[in-house]
Design an enzyme around this catalytic site. Sequence first.
Site, PDB file in Angstrom:
ATOM      1  N   ASP A 151       5.392  -4.268  -0.527  1.00  0.00           N
ATOM      2  CA  ASP A 151       6.826  -4.528  -0.344  1.00  0.00           C
ATOM      3  C   ASP A 151       7.231  -5.842  -1.004  1.00  0.00           C
ATOM      4  OD1 ASP A 151       9.367  -3.977   0.523  1.00  0.00           O
ATOM      5  OD2 ASP A 151       9.015  -4.517   2.627  1.00  0.00           O
ATOM      6  N   LEU A 208     -14.689   3.881  -5.636  1.00  0.00           N
ATOM      7  CA  LEU A 208     -13.545   3.650  -4.749  1.00  0.00           C
ATOM      8  C   LEU A 208     -12.696   4.917  -4.580  1.00  0.00           C
ATOM      9  CD1 LEU A 208     -11.627   1.412  -3.388  1.00  0.00           C
ATOM     10  CD2 LEU A 208     -10.393   1.472  -5.552  1.00  0.00           C
ATOM     11  N   HIS A 243       9.694  -3.817  -9.939  1.00  0.00           N
ATOM     12  CA  HIS A 243       8.843  -2.636  -9.744  1.00  0.00           C
ATOM     13  C   HIS A 243       7.756  -2.576 -10.822  1.00  0.00           C
ATOM     14  CE1 HIS A 243      11.262  -1.349  -6.472  1.00  0.00           C
ATOM     15  NE2 HIS A 243      12.299  -0.955  -7.185  1.00  0.00           N
TER      16      HIS A 243
END
Length: 245
Positions: A22, A133, A39
């Site tokens: 955020d 991962l 962004h």
Amino acid sequence: MLNAERASFDPATPRHVAIIMDGNGRWAKARHLPRAVGHKRGADAVSRTVRACHELGVSCLTLYAFSSENWKRPVDEVSDLMGLLRLYLVRELDDLHRNGVRVRFIGGRERLDGDIVHLITQAETRTASNAGLLLVIAVNYGGRAEIVAASRQLAEAAAAGRVDPACIDEAAFEACLETTGIPDPDLVIRTSGEKRISNFLLWQAAYAEFVFTDVLWPDFGKEHLEDAIAEFRLRERRYGARSGG
Ligand code: IPE
Ligand code: IPE
Ligand code: MG
């Protein structure tokens, strides 16, 4: 994970880190830049964080990229965010695959553009047998919708006589969630100073440790992940039991 990294695995490292990314808008606003730039820089932070998880021995990373409520944003912003997801998948898939990352998506796909659904499926299929991962990307994800969908699935199975309602337990419910098979997050990080869950992993985060940082997502890097893990190590996870077991 490389063998050398596996050898240095630290049991106090959270196995699964989930991040509510955020603050992109505020990062851009502070610099008098368009939100789209925030962004874009947020997408760079994603690449840094995936690398950092590798290096720190985290085995699963879930990233909240777009919530089921983010459709409420202006069309242009939604389109910028979807464009970045597209770009990320096109640009990074080779690298992710080369590094042994297994990619999985959670969230409804019905509202996504066809080409994005195609890229998502391609990323999942291509990396399915990787052993490094596990990168879970939440797009058009909402925890409540996920819980409702699981309930509906069980209700339908019960109505059809395939499931005995008396046998519905937490494990049966978990098996109907999109995250089935993925261990619950140990550590949930939210950047930007906001302290709420915003419909993220409502079921799965039941006993997660939460770390809130004021750092805005585009500024997030390995050192911030290390700080959050250091804070996680100071926590005592009791799961309702008494201190000391
Ligand atoms: C996070 O940044 C990106 C998404 C939620 C998709 P925001 O766009 O929410 O940034 P702020 O909260 O307005 O600063
Ligand atoms: C949460 O951030 C969703 C994502 C990070 C994808 P928001 O910025 O959308 O959350 P609220 O609206 O402030 O709760
Ligand atoms: Mg926000």
